[in-house]
Design an enzyme around this catalytic site. Structure first.
Site, PDB file in Angstrom:
ATOM      1  N   LYS A 135      30.421  28.688  52.827  1.00 30.64           N
ATOM      2  CA  LYS A 135      30.796  29.097  51.261  1.00 30.64           C
ATOM      3  C   LYS A 135      29.597  28.645  50.592  1.00 30.64           C
ATOM      4  CE  LYS A 135      33.855  31.975  49.474  1.00 30.64           C
ATOM      5  NZ  LYS A 135      34.404  33.184  50.025  1.00 30.64           N
TER       6      LYS A 135
HETATM    7  P1  NAD Z   1      36.272  40.851  42.469  1.00 33.62           P
HETATM    8  O1  NAD Z   1      35.410  40.224  41.482  1.00 33.62           O
HETATM    9  O2  NAD Z   1      35.654  42.350  42.659  1.00 33.62           O
HETATM   10  O3  NAD Z   1      37.661  41.209  41.681  1.00 33.62           O
HETATM   11  C1  NAD Z   1      38.494  39.815  41.415  1.00 33.62           C
HETATM   12  C2  NAD Z   1      39.478  40.945  40.601  1.00 33.62           C
HETATM   13  O4  NAD Z   1      40.463  39.807  40.280  1.00 33.62           O
HETATM   14  C3  NAD Z   1      39.084  41.201  39.260  1.00 33.62           C
HETATM   15  O5  NAD Z   1      39.536  42.450  38.793  1.00 33.62           O
HETATM   16  C4  NAD Z   1      39.797  40.243  38.275  1.00 33.62           C
HETATM   17  O6  NAD Z   1      39.589  40.875  36.963  1.00 33.62           O
HETATM   18  C5  NAD Z   1      40.825  39.934  38.720  1.00 33.62           C
HETATM   19  N1  NAD Z   1      41.131  38.757  38.239  1.00 33.62           N
HETATM   20  C6  NAD Z   1      40.629  37.602  37.863  1.00 33.62           C
HETATM   21  N2  NAD Z   1      41.352  36.550  37.572  1.00 33.62           N
HETATM   22  C7  NAD Z   1      42.788  37.066  37.491  1.00 33.62           C
HETATM   23  C8  NAD Z   1      43.822  36.561  37.156  1.00 33.62           C
HETATM   24  N3  NAD Z   1      44.173  35.285  36.971  1.00 33.62           N
HETATM   25  N4  NAD Z   1      45.066  37.680  37.591  1.00 33.62           N
HETATM   26  C9  NAD Z   1      44.877  38.707  37.873  1.00 33.62           C
HETATM   27  N5  NAD Z   1      43.678  39.307  38.152  1.00 33.62           N
HETATM   28  C10 NAD Z   1      42.499  38.487  38.061  1.00 33.62           C
HETATM   29  O7  NAD Z   1      36.577  40.014  43.573  1.00 33.62           O
HETATM   30  P2  NAD Z   1      36.806  40.390  45.258  1.00 33.62           P
HETATM   31  O8  NAD Z   1      35.872  40.483  45.949  1.00 33.62           O
HETATM   32  O9  NAD Z   1      37.868  41.549  45.053  1.00 33.62           O
HETATM   33  O10 NAD Z   1      37.676  38.978  45.392  1.00 33.62           O
HETATM   34  C11 NAD Z   1      39.149  38.982  45.223  1.00 33.62           C
HETATM   35  C12 NAD Z   1      39.723  37.726  46.064  1.00 33.62           C
HETATM   36  O11 NAD Z   1      39.442  38.471  47.537  1.00 33.62           O
HETATM   37  C13 NAD Z   1      39.055  36.548  46.114  1.00 33.62           C
HETATM   38  O12 NAD Z   1      40.048  35.429  46.300  1.00 33.62           O
HETATM   39  C14 NAD Z   1      38.010  36.375  47.166  1.00 33.62           C
HETATM   40  O13 NAD Z   1      37.630  35.408  47.938  1.00 33.62           O
HETATM   41  C15 NAD Z   1      38.809  37.349  48.326  1.00 33.62           C
HETATM   42  N6  NAD Z   1      38.149  37.996  49.399  1.00 33.62           N
HETATM   43  C16 NAD Z   1      37.187  38.885  49.188  1.00 33.62           C
HETATM   44  C17 NAD Z   1      36.422  39.664  50.051  1.00 33.62           C
HETATM   45  C18 NAD Z   1      35.231  40.562  50.120  1.00 33.62           C
HETATM   46  O14 NAD Z   1      34.697  41.215  50.771  1.00 33.62           O
HETATM   47  N7  NAD Z   1      35.180  40.941  48.863  1.00 33.62           N
HETATM   48  C19 NAD Z   1      36.579  39.194  51.451  1.00 33.62           C
HETATM   49  C20 NAD Z   1      37.598  38.208  51.709  1.00 33.62           C
HETATM   50  C21 NAD Z   1      38.350  37.452  50.684  1.00 33.62           C
END
Ligand code: NAD
Length: 445
Positions: A135
């Site tokens: 990471k």
């Molecule tokens: P992103 O930046 O696209 O979206 C994150 C969202 O969460 C945003 O809409 C933000 O406003 C919201 N947010 C932030 N803090 C918040 C809170 N306290 N309460 C509610 N909403 C809140 O990010 P993403 O890529 O969608 O990632 C989200 C999660 O998924 C993370 O934990 C990331 O590690 C995990 N993840 C993402 C991927 C990927 O391919 N994008 C893969 C595996 C895991």
């Protein structure tokens, strides 16, 4: 712990469009202040106890094998220089090259990056990918940077970590607040350094640079595949369910849309500023439009504003935490009403909360399984880059479904055999696999 700004809705968009939004007053804070790596270690030992892992193997697997911290200068638009801190951490490369996203956030800590790297190892192992886990993170609020500053930061960070990454070594991808454009800059910087184009150095690239069809949707889609498997196991008809989603970014908004496509009523969604709820169901296209115009889901005319904590507690059958870590703890776990909790986010549930949810009969699909669709399609992107042969979106989705279904079935069987919850079962399988790699390879010299 981190509290993110909201850039997810713009994922893949030209970074020029990133507005310089200030942090909202009174952002929702994650509830626990505990170092995330402590949580990862606690989960590791719970599963290690189940399989009776010996102390030598525990000592090897409970640490990250390579850690790089870089403090690097970036020239800003006004001619000044700012110094940023970033990390790239590889937990274990026993199964193959390491793989894991890069996160930009003002509260990134080394403990958080360690935990996320370790979880990547287990995630790749649980779905059977030939990768270890890694990471990256840079401590920066990207919303306060212009596009050229963001590009400068990305290129300099890439140069600083370039000795660690590479298509056969360690392959980054997008995570919170990073997107395909940032991956394009990373790929270009690395390629310039080695003197030829290396599309396989990263995944989550724009399609024109060899990105994979279906990668943008993969995490949300894979999460819904896992929910479908869970619903089958629980004899739950998804078309008559209600869904609530915390985090309306890449993973959460795609998952919400696919749940709605399958007939579920999406009754609440939220972003970093708060949530909106409507027991009769939200019109998701209208929510997207409202968010595009105002930057948030709050104030949506077709719903009532609610807080981020309340989103987790609304009456629903399927709850998808898709924001950040440390959202479900021993306090609110008693109030969650869902039948299925599908962790699209990494680390949203504390170990204490896991036990409470299990005792209450709530079926948790753990992060390392529920959100593994993202790294699975990243693996496909890497394979396509190595073979220089693009697949269709339908190929990608069919193969991802096979992998997700197989992984779910294996974890579910292990949970039943050992009488544990799904997280421990997923870790039991993953840790067992990585321990086997380590044992068979032996220790050099
Ligand atoms: P992103 O930046 O696209 O979206 C994150 C969202 O969460 C945003 O809409 C933000 O406003 C919201 N947010 C932030 N803090 C918040 C809170 N306290 N309460 C509610 N909403 C809140 O990010 P993403 O890529 O969608 O990632 C989200 C999660 O998924 C993370 O934990 C990331 O590690 C995990 N993840 C993402 C991927 C990927 O391919 N994008 C893969 C595996 C895991």
């Amino acid at each position: 712990m981190i509290v993110t700004d909201d850039i997810g809705a713009r994922r893949g968009a030209n970074v020029d469009t990133v507005d310089r939004v200030q942090m909202p007053s009174g952002p929702v804070q994650p509830t626990a202040q505990r170092d995330l790596f402590d949580t990862a270690i606690e989960q590791f030992h719970i599963a290690a106890d189940v399989i009776g892992l010996d102390d030598d193997m525990r000592r090897i697997l409970e640490v990250c094998q390579t850690e790089l911290t870089v403090n690097f200068p970036v020239e800003m638009d006004d001619g000044s220089v700012q110094v940023f801190t970033g990390h790239r951490i590889q937990h274990n490369n026993g199964p193959g090259p390491t793989k894991g996203g890069i996160r930009y956030h003002q509260d990134v800590t080394i403990g958080e990056v360690r935990a996320l790297a370790m979880w990547m190892t287990w995630k790749c192992a649980v779905v059977g990918l030939p990768f270890g886990g890694a990471k990256g993170g840079v401590r920066v609020n990207p919303k306060l940077l212009s596009q050229s500053e963001l590009q400068n930061l990305t290129r300099r960070y890439t140069a600083e970590i370039s000795s660690m990454i590479g298509p056969t070594r360690d392959i980054p991808a997008p995570d919170v607040n990073t997107n395909p454009q940032i991956m394009a800059w990373l790929m270009d910087t690395y390629s310039m350094q080695v003197g030829y184009s290396v599309p396989g150095v990263t995944t989550g690239k724009p399609l024109v640079l060899g990105g994979s069809a279906g990668r943008n949707e993969a995490t949300g889609r894979g999460c819904v595949f896992a929910i479908e498997s869970a619903a089958k196991a629980l004899d739950l008809d998804l078309s008559s369910t209600r869904t609530a989603v915390q985090g309306f970014g890449n993973a959460g908004s795609i998952a919400a849309g696919l749940m709605a496509d399958g007939g579920s009523r999406v009754v609440a969604v939220s972003d970093s500023r708060g949530g909106t709820a409507n027991p009769a169901g939200l019109d998701l296209a209208a929510v997207h439009e409202h968010k595009r115009r105002t930057g948030s889901v709050i104030g949506f005319a077709g719903g009532e504003d609610i807080s981020n904590r309340e989103v987790l507690e609304v009456p629903c059958e399927v709850l998808i935490p898709a924001a950040l870590e440390n959202q479900i703890d021993a306090d609110n776990a008693t109030r969650i009403q869902a039948r299925i909790v599908a962790e699209a986010a990494n680390g949203p549930t504390s170990p204490g909360a896991d036990d409470i949810l299990y005792d209450r009969g709530i079926f948790v699909i753990p992060d390392i399984l529920a959100n593994a669709g993202g790294v699975t399609v990243s693996y496909f992107e890497w394979v396509q880059a190595i073979q220089a042969f693009p697949w269709t979106e339908s190929d990608v989705n069919t193969r991802m479904r096979e992998i997700m279904d197989r992984a779910f079935a294996g974890v579910h069987e292990t949970a039943t055999t050992h009488g544990t919850h799904m997280r421990t079962a997923a870790l039991v399988r993953a840790i067992g696999r990585v321990a086997e790699f380590t044992r068979v390879r032996g220790i050099f010299p």
